[in-house]
Design a protein around this motif. Structure first.
Motif, mmCIF file in Angstrom:
data_model
loop_
_atom_site.group_PDB
_atom_site.id
_atom_site.type_symbol
_atom_site.label_atom_id
_atom_site.label_comp_id
_atom_site.label_asym_id
_atom_site.label_seq_id
_atom_site.Cartn_x
_atom_site.Cartn_y
_atom_site.Cartn_z
ATOM 1 N N LYS A 186 0.866 -1.181 0.000
ATOM 2 C CA LYS A 186 0.000 0.000 0.000
ATOM 3 C C LYS A 186 0.894 1.219 0.000
ATOM 4 O O LYS A 186 1.888 1.275 0.706
ATOM 5 C CB LYS A 186 -0.871 0.045 1.260
ATOM 6 C CG LYS A 186 -1.922 -0.995 1.334
ATOM 7 C CD LYS A 186 -2.751 -0.764 2.582
ATOM 8 C CE LYS A 186 -3.851 -1.771 2.694
ATOM 9 N NZ LYS A 186 -4.638 -1.590 3.911
ATOM 10 N N SER A 187 0.509 2.208 -0.718
ATOM 11 C CA SER A 187 1.271 3.454 -0.671
ATOM 12 C C SER A 187 0.648 4.345 0.401
ATOM 13 O O SER A 187 -0.561 4.428 0.529
ATOM 14 C CB SER A 187 1.252 4.146 -2.038
ATOM 15 O OG SER A 187 -0.075 4.502 -2.368
ATOM 16 N N ILE A 188 1.518 4.943 1.179
ATOM 17 C CA ILE A 188 1.059 5.830 2.239
ATOM 18 C C ILE A 188 1.293 7.251 1.774
ATOM 19 O O ILE A 188 2.406 7.631 1.415
ATOM 20 C CB ILE A 188 1.810 5.550 3.546
ATOM 21 C CG1 ILE A 188 1.542 4.119 3.992
ATOM 22 C CG2 ILE A 188 1.395 6.525 4.628
ATOM 23 C CD1 ILE A 188 2.315 3.710 5.209
ATOM 24 N N SER A 189 0.246 8.023 1.811
ATOM 25 C CA SER A 189 0.359 9.401 1.341
ATOM 26 C C SER A 189 1.043 10.276 2.379
ATOM 27 O O SER A 189 1.140 9.920 3.561
ATOM 28 C CB SER A 189 -1.027 9.957 1.016
ATOM 29 O OG SER A 189 -1.757 10.110 2.213
ATOM 30 N N GLN A 190 1.508 11.391 1.934
ATOM 31 C CA GLN A 190 2.175 12.354 2.822
ATOM 32 C C GLN A 190 1.206 12.838 3.905
ATOM 33 O O GLN A 190 1.596 13.019 5.055
ATOM 34 C CB GLN A 190 2.686 13.551 1.991
ATOM 35 C CG GLN A 190 3.401 14.619 2.780
ATOM 36 C CD GLN A 190 4.751 14.165 3.299
ATOM 37 O OE1 GLN A 190 5.357 13.255 2.763
ATOM 38 N NE2 GLN A 190 5.210 14.786 4.364
ATOM 39 N N GLU A 191 -0.058 12.997 3.570
ATOM 40 C CA GLU A 191 -1.056 13.461 4.531
ATOM 41 C C GLU A 191 -1.248 12.445 5.661
ATOM 42 O O GLU A 191 -1.400 12.808 6.828
ATOM 43 C CB GLU A 191 -2.402 13.725 3.836
ATOM 44 C CG GLU A 191 -2.402 14.909 2.888
ATOM 45 C CD GLU A 191 -1.857 14.544 1.515
ATOM 46 O OE1 GLU A 191 -1.858 13.354 1.149
ATOM 47 O OE2 GLU A 191 -1.406 15.455 0.813
ATOM 48 N N GLU A 192 -1.231 11.142 5.308
ATOM 49 C CA GLU A 192 -1.392 10.118 6.322
ATOM 50 C C GLU A 192 -0.203 10.102 7.284
ATOM 51 O O GLU A 192 -0.379 9.948 8.496
ATOM 52 C CB GLU A 192 -1.553 8.738 5.675
ATOM 53 C CG GLU A 192 -2.870 8.566 4.943
ATOM 54 C CD GLU A 192 -2.943 7.253 4.177
ATOM 55 O OE1 GLU A 192 -4.067 6.740 4.046
ATOM 56 O OE2 GLU A 192 -1.899 6.748 3.724
ATOM 57 N N VAL A 193 0.994 10.273 6.743
ATOM 58 C CA VAL A 193 2.187 10.321 7.586
ATOM 59 C C VAL A 193 2.116 11.531 8.514
ATOM 60 O O VAL A 193 2.383 11.426 9.720
ATOM 61 C CB VAL A 193 3.473 10.362 6.730
ATOM 62 C CG1 VAL A 193 4.694 10.605 7.599
ATOM 63 C CG2 VAL A 193 3.621 9.082 5.936
ATOM 64 N N GLU A 194 1.743 12.676 7.961
ATOM 65 C CA GLU A 194 1.633 13.888 8.777
ATOM 66 C C GLU A 194 0.560 13.727 9.850
ATOM 67 O O GLU A 194 0.736 14.183 10.984
ATOM 68 C CB GLU A 194 1.335 15.096 7.889
ATOM 69 C CG GLU A 194 2.518 15.518 7.038
ATOM 70 C CD GLU A 194 2.176 16.649 6.078
ATOM 71 O OE1 GLU A 194 1.015 17.113 6.063
ATOM 72 O OE2 GLU A 194 3.095 17.060 5.342
ATOM 73 N N ALA A 195 -0.536 13.070 9.516
ATOM 74 C CA ALA A 195 -1.600 12.854 10.491
ATOM 75 C C ALA A 195 -1.112 11.937 11.620
ATOM 76 O O ALA A 195 -1.399 12.191 12.795
ATOM 77 C CB ALA A 195 -2.829 12.254 9.812
ATOM 78 N N LEU A 196 -0.369 10.894 11.273
ATOM 79 C CA LEU A 196 0.199 10.001 12.289
ATOM 80 C C LEU A 196 1.157 10.748 13.207
ATOM 81 O O LEU A 196 1.095 10.619 14.437
ATOM 82 C CB LEU A 196 0.970 8.860 11.610
ATOM 83 C CG LEU A 196 0.189 7.612 11.266
ATOM 84 C CD1 LEU A 196 1.057 6.667 10.444
ATOM 85 C CD2 LEU A 196 -0.274 6.914 12.510
#
Length: 132
Positions: free
Chosen positions: A29-39
């Protein structure tokens, strides 16, 4: 705090990029930059809440130690305090003698030394003494 945040971010990035399990391209799965920032933002909020809770605990413990400064008196000190109150002739004890504190005794001693009526007024306001 900077070190903890740095270690936290490093741990998250290591988990994201150094995944030991080899996944096929269809499973990956590719993780978007927004998901990383949210984490990262969620972890930072969690860390800030932990720090705030630790500060509150320290403040509460400081308040408790401040309350513990009102030491109760020994029987001899209670007798001495009662003798000092009898010397005032205008006031009597309004509370149980066992509830007298070192601060109250010090105020009574100061009154007998300096004859400052304000000290007795403050003891009346505190509820330790009352007029006869």
């Amino acid at each position: 705090m900077k070190v903890k945040c740095h270690k936290l971010l490093k741990g998250i990035l290591d988990k994201l990029f150094n995944n030991n399990q080899k996944l096929s391209e269809s499973e990956a799965k590719s993780i978007s930059q927004e998901e990383v920032e949210a984490l990262v933002e969620a972890r930072l909020r969690e860390h800030a809440a932990t720090i705030e809770q630790a500060v509150e605990e320290k403040v509460n413990s400081a308040v408790q130690t401040k309350d513990q400064e009102d030491y109760s008196l020994s029987p001899k000190q209670i007798d001495f305090a009662l003798a000092l109150i009898e010397k005032t002739r205008e006031f009597q004890l309004a509370v149980d003698p066992a509830t007298l504190t070192v601060k109250d005794l010090n105020k009574l001693i100061a009154y007998n030394r300096f004859k400052n009526k304000g000290i007795l007024v403050n003891l009346v306001k505190k509820g330790v003494l009352k007029k006869k």
